[in-house]
Motif scaffolding. Structure first.
Motif, PDB file in Angstrom:
ATOM      1  N   PRO A  48     -10.275 -60.120  51.671  1.00  0.00           N
ATOM      2  CA  PRO A  48      -8.358 -59.851  51.709  1.00  0.00           C
ATOM      3  C   PRO A  48      -7.902 -59.761  50.530  1.00  0.00           C
ATOM      4  O   PRO A  48      -6.620 -59.241  49.970  1.00  0.00           O
ATOM      5  CB  PRO A  48      -8.274 -61.479  52.687  1.00  0.00           C
ATOM      6  N   GLY A  51      -7.640 -56.377  49.858  1.00  0.00           N
ATOM      7  CA  GLY A  51      -7.162 -55.656  51.128  1.00  0.00           C
ATOM      8  C   GLY A  51      -5.663 -56.214  50.614  1.00  0.00           C
ATOM      9  O   GLY A  51      -4.834 -54.656  50.359  1.00  0.00           O
ATOM     10  N   TRP A  52      -5.205 -56.862  49.715  1.00  0.00           N
ATOM     11  CA  TRP A  52      -4.381 -56.828  48.992  1.00  0.00           C
ATOM     12  C   TRP A  52      -3.937 -56.701  48.230  1.00  0.00           C
ATOM     13  O   TRP A  52      -2.720 -55.469  47.886  1.00  0.00           O
ATOM     14  CB  TRP A  52      -4.007 -58.067  49.151  1.00  0.00           C
ATOM     15  N   LYS A  55      -4.188 -51.990  49.031  1.00  0.00           N
ATOM     16  CA  LYS A  55      -2.783 -51.833  50.395  1.00  0.00           C
ATOM     17  C   LYS A  55      -1.481 -50.798  50.089  1.00  0.00           C
ATOM     18  O   LYS A  55      -1.527 -50.774  49.000  1.00  0.00           O
ATOM     19  CB  LYS A  55      -2.595 -53.016  50.826  1.00  0.00           C
ATOM     20  N   PRO A  74     -11.259 -51.712  55.417  1.00  0.00           N
ATOM     21  CA  PRO A  74      -9.860 -51.645  56.854  1.00  0.00           C
ATOM     22  C   PRO A  74      -8.598 -52.503  55.560  1.00  0.00           C
ATOM     23  O   PRO A  74      -8.982 -52.774  54.493  1.00  0.00           O
ATOM     24  CB  PRO A  74     -10.122 -53.526  57.220  1.00  0.00           C
ATOM     25  N   TRP A  75      -7.788 -52.018  55.307  1.00  0.00           N
ATOM     26  CA  TRP A  75      -6.878 -52.625  55.105  1.00  0.00           C
ATOM     27  C   TRP A  75      -6.651 -52.242  54.364  1.00  0.00           C
ATOM     28  O   TRP A  75      -6.737 -52.001  52.885  1.00  0.00           O
ATOM     29  CB  TRP A  75      -6.627 -54.170  54.759  1.00  0.00           C
ATOM     30  N   ASP A  76      -6.836 -50.569  53.774  1.00  0.00           N
ATOM     31  CA  ASP A  76      -6.606 -49.298  52.914  1.00  0.00           C
ATOM     32  C   ASP A  76      -7.566 -49.672  51.766  1.00  0.00           C
ATOM     33  O   ASP A  76      -7.170 -49.566  50.632  1.00  0.00           O
ATOM     34  CB  ASP A  76      -5.436 -49.705  52.154  1.00  0.00           C
TER      35      ASP A  76
END
Length: 114
Positions: A48, A51-52, A55, A74-76
């Protein structure tokens, strides 16, 4: 093509840490369930946060795509971040375990596998 700027050092970091354990340190860390559980916990926080930060819709950290593999999951998240994370966390745990083993050897204590 593999980006030399970030991908190659990330791969080399993993190889160096794994070889370091298997050839020289012999702590048995990779055989311990506690190690693998700790790596899952690290990933649970890394995904998380990373990812934040990475992104593509609103990046805080921007990578030059010429220096990465271009694979994001995941999430770039650039996969190289996971390689470096694995290498860094594992290296710290190996050093910690090595110190524990040395301390036990000096004091004559038995080192228990956890």
């Amino acid at each position: 093509m593999i980006g030399i700027g970030y991908t190659l050092p990330a791969i080399l970091a993993v190889v160096v840490v794994v070889v370091w354990e298997l050839r020289w340190l012999h702590t048995g860390l990779f055989r311990r369930p506690a190690y693998w559980i700790s790596m899952v916990i690290v990933l649970g926080f890394q995904i998380p946060v990373d990812g934040w930060l990475t992104k593509l819709s609103a990046p805080i950290v921007v990578y030059n795509e010429e220096h990465t593999s271009g694979i994001r999951f995941p999430w770039d998240i650039p996969v190289e971040d996971f390689l470096f994370g694995f290498a860094l966390v594992t290296a710290v745990l190996l050093l910690w375990e090595r110190q524990r083993m040395r301390g036990a050897k000096i004091t004559g204590e038995r080192v228990a596998d956890e």
